[in-house]
Design an enzyme around this catalytic site. Structure first.
Site, PDB file in Angstrom:
ATOM      1  N   LYS A  89       0.849  -1.188   0.000  1.00 31.60           N
ATOM      2  CA  LYS A  89       0.000   0.000   0.000  1.00 31.60           C
ATOM      3  C   LYS A  89       0.890   1.245   0.000  1.00 31.60           C
ATOM      4  O   LYS A  89       1.855   1.341   0.770  1.00 31.60           O
ATOM      5  CB  LYS A  89      -0.885   0.015   1.245  1.00 31.60           C
ATOM      6  CG  LYS A  89      -1.911  -1.104   1.308  1.00 31.60           C
ATOM      7  CD  LYS A  89      -3.111  -0.825   0.434  1.00 31.60           C
ATOM      8  CE  LYS A  89      -4.250  -1.798   0.693  1.00 31.60           C
ATOM      9  NZ  LYS A  89      -5.445  -1.473  -0.111  1.00 31.60           N
ATOM     10  N   LYS A 113     -14.555  -7.728  -5.642  1.00 23.55           N
ATOM     11  CA  LYS A 113     -14.767  -7.831  -4.196  1.00 23.55           C
ATOM     12  C   LYS A 113     -16.251  -8.047  -3.938  1.00 23.55           C
ATOM     13  O   LYS A 113     -17.085  -7.274  -4.410  1.00 23.55           O
ATOM     14  CB  LYS A 113     -14.281  -6.572  -3.475  1.00 23.55           C
ATOM     15  CG  LYS A 113     -12.769  -6.369  -3.554  1.00 23.55           C
ATOM     16  CD  LYS A 113     -12.334  -5.119  -2.803  1.00 23.55           C
ATOM     17  CE  LYS A 113     -10.828  -4.956  -2.842  1.00 23.55           C
ATOM     18  NZ  LYS A 113     -10.392  -3.704  -2.177  1.00 23.55           N
TER      19      LYS A 113
END
Length: 329
Positions: A150, A246
């Site tokens: 990230k 997702k």
């Protein structure tokens, strides 16, 4: 047919802070749904996401509004028109899959026509931090098959280099979470390729990614926030090479499987991702994972304590939950 549904908030403390470009969290707040019928109970979980104006209260309200129809026997296909895509519908949809599998004495994978869940290499996430701290986290993960790094827009290459220096072997996904500009993306192409980045996930804000049409990236780009449903696929295929599916965004496994089929027909490669969640979110996603080029299902590894009998992760490999946990007898 007598059917009853319950929906409650469940909280799971994290074992360490989870940091992305949008902020930090210290607990996973989820919705747990149970649907009982014929002496068996199906379970599902959803994680409301503030990025899409979802809250625990709004998710619970959606389920309460749909309660009469669900308890009257609505099926998964009818649910798509009853509730909007999102975490609330995901929890209900997955509970219905689990219930249907138990009532039929079959597995969810068998009913869906997908391979039975088997162990898969999952990305292990390194949150946004200083390069030194990210390197320290990467050192402990240097032997896993896949890392997810990230970053934000503040010198992301320094963070990626720091991770790559101590973990040269794993495949790598870099995820800026919509924080980069088009100029920053273009300027970093060569460096990303030189650092062995395998996938760059959602570098631009979802509303600002039209510039990707005609752009030839050196590292494949994955759409996450830019689109979640089957109707989004033509647009995504013009701008990206991979789609991150997702279940909390598609609104359940039923819709996720439709998205996966349409994406493959459009020439996109598949990725499956998750929120920070318990194993009850991951078990349905593991069905989808069997045909994905990239798997990012390490959500439960961030929990101080998971649901009993859930998935297990050993050296970056995710193993399915114990029999009876979800989706199979």
């Amino acid at each position: 047919m007598l059917r009853r549904i319950s929906a409650v908030q469940s909280s799971f403390r994290l074992n360490r802070p989870f940091r992305i470009s949008r902020g930090t969290r210290t607990a996973a707040e989820v919705i747990t749904v149970e649907i009982a019928q014929g002496g068996v109970t199906g379970r599902g979980e959803g994680v409301p996401y503030a990025r899409y104006d979802e809250t625990l209260d709004s998710a619970l309200h959606q389920i309460e509004t749909a309660r009469p129809a669900i308890e009257a026997g609505v099926d998964r296909r009818e649910l798509l028109g009853l509730m909007p895509a999102g975490a609330a519908r995901n929890a209900v949809d997955c509970a219905l899959w689990d219930l249907e599998a138990k009532l039929a004495g079959r597995s969810v994978a068998e009913m869906a026509g997908w391979p039975e869940p088997a162990p898969v290499a999952t990305a292990m996430t390194i949150g946004v931090d200083t390069p030194a701290n990210m390197a320290a986290a990467a050192r402990a993960l240097r032997n896993v098959p896949l890392l997810k790094v990230k970053v934000d827009d503040h010198d992301p290459l320094a963070a990626i280099r720091a991770v790559r220096e101590v973990a040269p072997a794993p495949r790598m996904i870099v995820d800026p979470n919509e924080s980069w500009s088009m100029q920053g993306l273009a300027d970093r192409q060569s460096a990303l390729a030189d650092l062995g980045v395998d996938l760059l996930e959602q570098p631009l804000a979802a509303g600002d990614d039209a510039e990707l049409e005609g752009f030839a990236p050196l590292v494949p780009l994955a759409a996450d926030e830019s689109g979640h449903l089957r109707d989004d696929i033509p647009r995504i295929a013009r701008r990206y090479q991979v789609i991150n599916i997702k279940l909390d965004k598609t609104g359940g496994l039923t819709s996720a499987l439709e998205v996966a089929t349409a994406a493959q027909q459009a020439g996109l490669r598949l990725m499956v991702g998750c929120m920070v969640s318990s194993s009850l979110s991951i078990a349905p996603a593991l069905v989808l994972a069997q045909r994905c080029a990239f798997v990012d299902l390490d959500g439960p590894t961030w929990l101080a304590a998971d649901r009993p009998g859930g998935v297990t992760e050993i050296e970056g490999v995710m193993k399915p939950a114990e029999p009876g946990f979800w989706g199979a007898l």
